[in-house]
Scaffold this active site. Structure first.
Site, PDB file in Angstrom:
ATOM      1  N   GLU A 120       0.871  -1.175   0.000  1.00  0.00           N
ATOM      2  CA  GLU A 120       0.000   0.000   0.000  1.00  0.00           C
ATOM      3  C   GLU A 120       0.910   1.229   0.000  1.00  0.00           C
ATOM      4  O   GLU A 120       1.834   1.314   0.808  1.00  0.00           O
ATOM      5  CB  GLU A 120      -0.874  -0.007   1.249  1.00  0.00           C
ATOM      6  N   GLU A 209      -8.178  11.466   2.657  1.00  0.00           N
ATOM      7  CA  GLU A 209      -8.449  10.588   3.794  1.00  0.00           C
ATOM      8  C   GLU A 209      -8.528  11.439   5.048  1.00  0.00           C
ATOM      9  O   GLU A 209      -7.741  12.370   5.231  1.00  0.00           O
ATOM     10  CB  GLU A 209      -7.340   9.544   3.944  1.00  0.00           C
TER      11      GLU A 209
END
Length: 222
Positions: A120, A209
């Site tokens: 990720e 985010e």
């Protein structure tokens, strides 16, 4: 899409410096991927045309339109939204818009995954009250700024292949910005020079985010 669980800390000093010049790369294709997260779900859509609004502990309103999106939030929960491509590449990514944080933690970043190895990754362009990103590995100079390079391991966490253990590779820009061009290849090369190798690229998006606060963002991606 995984949030960071560490306590909030100030960024550490840069330990190693790598400078990689930009290169002329082909233009990207139009957006074909919209990412939303509601609690632990990863949702893919071929056409960016939907709105997210959930109220578990707060409100997140996400509105994509063509190659642009807006998001407004006031929530104690985690959320991640983004717009980009089903398959990532090393081509540059252009972004422009706003990113305003009233409170809490939030990131504006290029975000994606690779498989084999499962990784990720983030290229963080702007942030508010950022968390610790793991272990400092070095730095890279790109697009008019230095970036601190971090590596972190996630154990038995949700991923694009289900619950798994995987590494996170993270570049964090030292001079935050809300618009610009990200030369993705520079980061991938710098990570590789530090032994942080990516596999086959999965989706790649410009993502917002946030957790534990409120804010608003509007971005256009190409």
């Amino acid at each position: 899409m995984i949030t960071f669980s560490s306590l909030l800390v100030t960024f550490s000093a840069i330990s190693t410096s790598l400078a990689i010049p930009g290169s002329i790369l082909p233009k990207r294709s139009p957006m074909n991927f919209v990412l939303q997260r509601n609690e632990s779900s990863l949702v893919r859509r071929a056409t960016p045309n939907y709105e997210q609004d959930y109220t578990t502990g707060g409100d997140v309103i996400y509105t994509p339109s063509g190659s642009s999106f807006t998001v407004d939030w006031s929530t104690e929960d985690d959320f991640v939204v983004g717009l980009g491509w089903t398959t990532g590449s090393t081509n540059p990514i252009n972004f422009s818009g706003t990113f305003g944080i009233g409170s809490g933690t939030a990131l504006l970043s290029i975000y994606g995954w690779s498989e084999n190895p499962l990784v990720e990754y983030y290229i963080v362009e702007d942030s508010a009250s950022p968390p610790s990103f793991g272990t400092v590995k070095g730095s890279v100079t790109s697009d008019g700024s230095s970036y601190t390079i971090w590596e972190n391991q996630r154990v038995n966490e949700p991923s694009i292949v289900g619950t798994a253990t995987f590494n996170q590779y993270i570049s964090v820009r030292s001079s935050p910005r809300k618009s610009g061009t990200v030369t993705v290849e520079n980061h991938f090369q710098a990570w590789a020079a530090l032994g942080m190798n990516l596999g086959t690229l999965n989706y790649q998006v410009l993502a917002v985010e946030g957790w534990g606060g409120e804010g608003a963002a509007t971005q256009t991606v190409s």
